[in-house]
Scaffold this active site. Structure first.
Site, PDB file in Angstrom:
ATOM      1  CE1 TYR A  10      -3.209  -2.982   0.573  1.00 28.42           C
ATOM      2  CE2 TYR A  10      -2.077  -3.329   2.658  1.00 28.42           C
ATOM      3  CZ  TYR A  10      -2.964  -3.760   1.685  1.00 28.42           C
ATOM      4  OH  TYR A  10      -3.601  -4.966   1.827  1.00 28.42           O
TER       5      TYR A  10
ATOM      6  CE1 TYR B 190      -7.994  -5.952   2.156  1.00 32.33           C
ATOM      7  CE2 TYR B 190      -7.609  -7.477   3.972  1.00 32.33           C
ATOM      8  CZ  TYR B 190      -7.188  -6.878   2.803  1.00 32.33           C
ATOM      9  OH  TYR B 190      -5.974  -7.219   2.263  1.00 32.33           O
TER      10      TYR B 190
ATOM     11  CG  ASP C 162     -12.105 -13.380   6.321  1.00 32.29           C
ATOM     12  OD1 ASP C 162     -11.221 -13.802   7.085  1.00 32.29           O
ATOM     13  OD2 ASP C 162     -11.889 -12.526   5.439  1.00 32.29           O
TER      14      ASP C 162
END
Length: 428
Positions: free
Chosen positions: A18, A146, A247
Site C-alpha cells: 500500500y 475486507y 472469514d
C-alpha cells in the site's frame, strides 16, 4: 549495511504494501525482534502494538515456537502435498477440527489469508454446481468488509470505501448489504438485518454464499457489530439455500476474547477461513475448513475433485509451528490475558473521547481503536510513534493497536499513552 544505506537501498529496490515507489512513507529497519520489542538498526527499541499485522500473538522469538521449527527442520522443511502427506499436517487438521465450530470437519490448507478466501469462494460455487445449480455464482456480503488482495477476495471487499476501487470494472460483481449498525453489546433490532435479507430473498437463485468477518470488520474499518446479526444471517442462509462463510483470518485464535469470533454466538458456518495468528506469526499459512456436507457434495456429486492446489500447501514447517502455537495458546491462560488487555484498553483509551478530533473509541478483546475525523498522514504519524518508542501503524482515519497477548501492563500503557499524545497533536 549502515542504517542509512539500508534505508536508501530499500527505497530504490523495494515496493512496500500500500505504498508508492515515487514518494514512499518512511521505513524503519529492524534487526531483532524479541518478546514485544523490535530493535531498530539505529539501536532504538519499539514496543510493538501491531503483532506484525495481528499474527504474532505470542510475541517474537518465542523459545517454544523456535524449538518447533528447529525440530521439524531436522526432518524436512517441505514436501509437496499432491499424493503425499505427513504427520504435522494430519495432526494440525485434527486440532483445527477439534477447536473450531462443531460442524466443520474437513481442512484445506492454503498459503495466505487471501488464498483461503479464494478457496472458500471456489468451494461455494463448486458446491452448487455439483448440486445442479450452476447459476448460483454470486456472493452476498456487507459493506466495509475486507477479505484480501487477490482478485476473488477483492471482489467481496467493499467496492466503494475499500482499497480496491481501481479494479472495480474488472472484478466480478457481487451483492453488498448495508453495514450492520448495531454495535457489539447494544440491544438488537431486526431492522439491522433487513438490507441483507432483502438481497437474499430477491437474489437467492444467483447467490452461492454469504461471506462475513464475524463481529469485527478488520481492515475495512475496525467496526465491532452485534453477534445477534450472525444469528439472523444463519437463519436467512438456511431459509434461502445459501452457504455461510466466516472469514476469521483476523479474529481467530482469541483476538476478540473468544477463541473464534463466531463463538460470541452459537451458530456454525458452512465454511471458515483461518490465517494470520494460525502459526503465531512464524510462517505464512492459512486454512479453509468446511462441513462434511459441502466436502462430500463437491467430491461425490460434482467433478469428484476440488480444483485448487497451492505449491506450498501444508508446508511441514508451518504445520509444526502452528501446532506449537495453538498448544501454547491453550496452555498459557489466553482468555484471562485478553480480558485484562481489554479492561486496560477500555480504561486508558477512554480519555481520547474528550478530544475534539476523535469521532469514536472502541475496544473489543485485544483490539483498541481510536477513530479520528480525517485520514492520518502516513509520512508523518508513524514517525511520531517511533519517536515515542512504539510501533503503531494507522490506516485511513483509524489509529489502533492489536498487540501480542504477552504484553505486560506497563508496555500496554506506553502504547495507549502514545496513541493519546499523537491524537492530541493531530488536533492542532
Amino acid at each position: 549495511m549502515t542504517n542509512q544505506t539500508l534505508i536508501d537501498a530499500d527505497r530504490s529496490l523495494l515496493w512496500h504494501p500500500y505504498a508508492s515507489m515515487v514518494d514512499p512513507p518512511p521505513v524503519f529497519p529492524v534487526v531483532c525482534a524479541r518478546g514485544v520489542r523490535l530493535t531498530l538498526a539505529d539501536g532504538r527499541e519499539l514496543i510493538d502494538g501491531m503483532a506484525s499485522w495481528w499474527c504474532a500473538i505470542h510475541g517474537y522469538n518465542h523459545p517454544v515456537l523456535n524449538a518447533a521449527v528447529g525440530a521439524q527442520l531436522e526432518d524436512m522443511a517441505h514436501v509437496m502435498f499432491g499424493g503425499l502427506t505427513h504427520e504435522p499436517a494430519v495432526r494440525l487438521a485434527q486440532k483445527l477440527v477439534d477447536i473450531t465450530p462443531r460442524d466443520l470437519q474437513t481442512v484445506f490448507f492454503a498459503d495466505s489469508g487471501s488464498v483461503s478466501v479464494e478457496v472458500a469462494i471456489k468451494m461455494a460455487i463448486q458446491y452448487w454446481a455439483a448440486k445442479g445449480r450452476p447459476g448460483k455464482q454470486k456472493l452476498l456480503t456487507i459493506r466495509q468488509g475486507y477479505h484480501g488482495d487477490t482478485f476473488g477476495a477483492m471482489a467481496v471487499c467493499d467496492p466503494v470505501t475499500g482499497m480496491h476501487s481501481l479494479f472495480r470494472d474488472v472484478l466480478p460483481e457481487h451483492y453488498f448489504a448495508d453495514t450492520p449498525g448495531i454495535r457489539f453489546g447494544e440491544e438488537w433490532d431486526d431492522d439491522d438485518i433487513e438490507s441483507l435479507k432483502a438481497l437474499a430473498e430477491s437474489r437467492h437463485d444467483e447467490i452461492a454464499a454469504v461471506i462475513l468477518e464475524p463481529v469485527v470488520q478488520g481492515a475495512g474499518g475496525m467496526w465491532f457489530y452485534s453477534p445477534a446479526y450472525l444469528d439472523r444471517v444463519r437463519q436467512i442462509c438456511d431459509e434461502f439455500d445459501l452457504l455461510l462463510v466466516f472469514d476469521e483470518i483476523a479474529t481467530g485464535f482469541g483476538r476478540t476474547g473468544k477463541l473464534f469470533a463466531c463463538e460470541h454466538t452459537r451458530i456454525s458456518p458452512d465454511i471458515m477461513c483461518l490465517g494470520k495468528a494460525l502459526t503465531g506469526g512464524y510462517m505464512t499459512m492459512a486454512a479453509t475448513l468446511t462441513t462434511a456436507r459441502v466436502a462430500d457434495t463437491i467430491s461425490a456429486e460434482g467433478k469428484g475433485v476440488f480444483m485448487h492446489g497451492p505449491t506450498f500447501m501444508a508446508n511441514p514447517l508451518a504445520c509444526a509451528v502452528a501446532l506449537a502455537s495453538i498448544d501454547l495458546l491453550e496452555q498459557t491462560g489466553w482468555e484471562q490475558r485478553v480480558a485484562e488487555i481489554q479492561a486496560q484498553l477500555q480504561d486508558e483509551l477512554a480519555r481520547c473521547r474528550e478530544l475534539d478530533n476523535v469521532v469514536d473509541v472502541r475496544v473489543l478483546g485485544a483490539i483498541g481503536v481510536v477513530e479520528v475525523d480525517r485520514p492520518v498522514d502516513m509520512h508523518v504519524v508513524p514517525r511520531r510513534f517511533v519517536d515515542q518508542g512504539v510501533w503503531i501503524r494507522p490506516f485511513g482515519r483509524l489509529i489502533y493497536i492489536m498487540p501480542p497477548y504477552i504484553i505486560d501492563a506497563n508496555d500496554l500503557t506506553r502504547l495507549t499513552s502514545a496513541m493519546y499524545h499523537v491524537v492530541v497533536k493531530l488536533s492542532h
